[in-house]
Design an enzyme around this catalytic site. Sequence first.
Site, mmCIF file in Angstrom:
data_model
loop_
_atom_site.group_PDB
_atom_site.id
_atom_site.type_symbol
_atom_site.label_atom_id
_atom_site.label_comp_id
_atom_site.label_asym_id
_atom_site.label_seq_id
_atom_site.Cartn_x
_atom_site.Cartn_y
_atom_site.Cartn_z
ATOM 1 N N ASN A 169 -34.721 48.032 106.078
ATOM 2 C CA ASN A 169 -33.522 48.468 106.016
ATOM 3 C C ASN A 169 -32.663 47.770 107.203
ATOM 4 O O ASN A 169 -31.584 47.305 106.902
ATOM 5 C CB ASN A 169 -33.335 49.824 106.476
ATOM 6 C CG ASN A 169 -33.972 51.009 105.723
ATOM 7 O OD1 ASN A 169 -34.214 50.455 104.491
ATOM 8 N ND2 ASN A 169 -34.242 52.137 105.758
ATOM 9 N N THR A 211 15.954 38.777 92.894
ATOM 10 C CA THR A 211 15.300 40.125 93.118
ATOM 11 C C THR A 211 15.450 40.852 91.828
ATOM 12 O O THR A 211 16.560 40.706 90.748
ATOM 13 C CB THR A 211 16.227 40.917 94.174
ATOM 14 O OG1 THR A 211 17.645 41.007 93.614
ATOM 15 C CG2 THR A 211 16.092 40.146 95.419
ATOM 16 N N HIS A 212 14.366 41.861 91.426
ATOM 17 C CA HIS A 212 14.457 42.212 90.253
ATOM 18 C C HIS A 212 14.555 41.034 89.065
ATOM 19 O O HIS A 212 15.034 41.584 87.831
ATOM 20 C CB HIS A 212 15.622 43.273 89.784
ATOM 21 C CG HIS A 212 16.010 44.227 90.938
ATOM 22 N ND1 HIS A 212 15.308 45.434 91.074
ATOM 23 C CD2 HIS A 212 16.661 44.306 92.157
ATOM 24 C CE1 HIS A 212 15.641 46.204 91.850
ATOM 25 N NE2 HIS A 212 16.329 45.562 92.588
ATOM 26 N N SER A 260 -2.671 22.690 74.497
ATOM 27 C CA SER A 260 -3.005 23.842 73.244
ATOM 28 C C SER A 260 -3.567 23.113 72.389
ATOM 29 O O SER A 260 -3.479 21.835 72.175
ATOM 30 C CB SER A 260 -1.658 24.342 72.904
ATOM 31 O OG SER A 260 -1.544 24.783 71.539
ATOM 32 N N ASN A 268 -0.150 23.650 80.212
ATOM 33 C CA ASN A 268 -0.428 24.748 80.769
ATOM 34 C C ASN A 268 -0.928 24.851 82.101
ATOM 35 O O ASN A 268 -1.522 24.426 82.491
ATOM 36 C CB ASN A 268 -1.281 25.730 79.791
ATOM 37 C CG ASN A 268 -0.792 25.933 78.439
ATOM 38 O OD1 ASN A 268 0.509 25.954 78.035
ATOM 39 N ND2 ASN A 268 -1.612 25.829 77.342
ATOM 40 N N TYR A 301 -30.350 55.622 105.050
ATOM 41 C CA TYR A 301 -30.430 54.707 103.859
ATOM 42 C C TYR A 301 -30.408 55.222 102.482
ATOM 43 O O TYR A 301 -31.272 56.150 102.246
ATOM 44 C CB TYR A 301 -31.582 53.624 104.043
ATOM 45 C CG TYR A 301 -31.644 52.673 103.195
ATOM 46 C CD1 TYR A 301 -30.682 51.806 102.868
ATOM 47 C CD2 TYR A 301 -32.593 52.696 102.122
ATOM 48 C CE1 TYR A 301 -30.770 50.728 101.787
ATOM 49 C CE2 TYR A 301 -32.574 51.801 100.739
ATOM 50 C CZ TYR A 301 -31.364 50.868 100.880
ATOM 51 O OH TYR A 301 -31.622 49.937 99.697
ATOM 52 N N GLN A 354 -28.018 48.847 97.761
ATOM 53 C CA GLN A 354 -28.420 47.690 97.246
ATOM 54 C C GLN A 354 -27.378 47.098 96.120
ATOM 55 O O GLN A 354 -27.161 45.907 95.935
ATOM 56 C CB GLN A 354 -29.860 47.869 96.358
ATOM 57 C CG GLN A 354 -30.425 46.832 95.425
ATOM 58 C CD GLN A 354 -31.589 46.948 95.008
ATOM 59 O OE1 GLN A 354 -32.382 47.650 95.536
ATOM 60 N NE2 GLN A 354 -31.615 46.797 93.594
ATOM 61 N N LYS A 408 -24.370 44.279 96.910
ATOM 62 C CA LYS A 408 -24.508 42.863 96.888
ATOM 63 C C LYS A 408 -23.978 42.333 95.458
ATOM 64 O O LYS A 408 -23.320 41.088 95.568
ATOM 65 C CB LYS A 408 -25.943 42.272 96.954
ATOM 66 C CG LYS A 408 -26.447 42.663 98.447
ATOM 67 C CD LYS A 408 -27.777 42.054 98.560
ATOM 68 C CE LYS A 408 -28.925 43.060 97.868
ATOM 69 N NZ LYS A 408 -30.127 42.490 98.261
#
Length: 426
Positions: free
Chosen positions: A109, A154-155, A277, A285, A317, A322, A325
């Site tokens: 641990n 904006t918007h 493409s 792209n 623990y 585990q 990770k």
Amino acid sequence: MKLWEKGIPTDKQIEQFTVGNDRELDLVLAKYDALGSIAHAKMLGQIGLLTEEETTSLVDALNDIIADIVVGNFEIEDSFEDVHSKIEYLLTEKLGDAGKKIHTARSRNDQVLVDVHLYLKDELKAIKEQVKTLFDLLMESAEKHQNVLLPGYTHLQIAMPSSFGMWFSAYAESLIDDIVMLNAASKIVDQNPLGSAAGYGSSFPINRTFTTKELGFETLKYNAVAAQMSRGKAEKTVAFAMTSVAGTLSKFAMDVCLYMSQNFDFIGLPAHLTTGSSIMPHKKNPDVFELIRGKCNKIQALPYEITLITNNLPSGYHRDLQLLKEGLFPAIQNLKACLDIAIFSIKDITVKDHILEDKKYDYLFTVDTLNEMVVAGMPFRDAYKAVAEQLEAGTYKSPKETKHTHEGSINNLCLDAIKDKMKAAF
């Protein structure tokens, strides 16, 4: 080999399920496990649980293991449960009884805790360096293009004038906030959990201050239970810091994709940064920036994943930990890859310097026009209505210039102050 082996066989299906992909993930921690074992061996020697000869032989053997790890000659075979059991096996095979003594006064641990803390310390430092490199590149671009005007939106509607200097330095200054978050995460992980054993300390007279200094931790996590509770908390704190960086990168990537489209046409990317493409020969792209956006958005889900795994766990623990990770380690590498490719790509972005010649961008300057009326003595609301009436009548004449003076405005970007702020944060 299992460190908890008692001679009672484990069902193969149970073993496969409980180990999962831990061997593969533990390869990331192998160097840190050996470093933690070196500090632990030295401490055991200092308090008399190892002889001087045993301590020296263990340290030398562990350094040999680290050398193998660095050159890629270390593996964790299926016969081993994890990195801890493999390294202890190697030590025992080479040194006999001295190798069998390495696990004295510790548990898997606190072993994995110290491994993860050391690993995260190094990775956070590396990410900070990448963020600083990206910051410098953005600031260079801001200085180079600070007088090239750019429409502000904006918007997704035409709003007010901006500039490429403002755009680049906005993301640069945002990275300073990300550095602050990374620093906070570093502070959390820079605490030594070694010596907390299985979560309740040890009856051996161990010296935790010694291992703290030996491993280069700023301090130790004093309470053994608190040290165990840092499993999950440390990972989540790092994940939140990573999402801060990822959020900045994702938004910048979206801007790049938007701005290089034909409908905006604010910037260009050279051919080597674009893809094509299979049926449309004209396509260029921005796949690199689309993938930065996608990978960084995925990273931003990580704190929620960690929260769900750890949310209802009591102290002590639990094997659930585990699983942390599996999400965290790949996310760290993905974020570093995104930073690397952003650093590689940004220097080649070209800006268009005649964007505002398009008639539709005359509306960018309506606020500047009414502000000049206010300065001349007209009440703000009357000036607002007057400009609105000109727009409706089609008589509005755009000044097409800016006279902004306040700190952080289009004509006063405070680039040196932003650099000083980053220097202080870093």
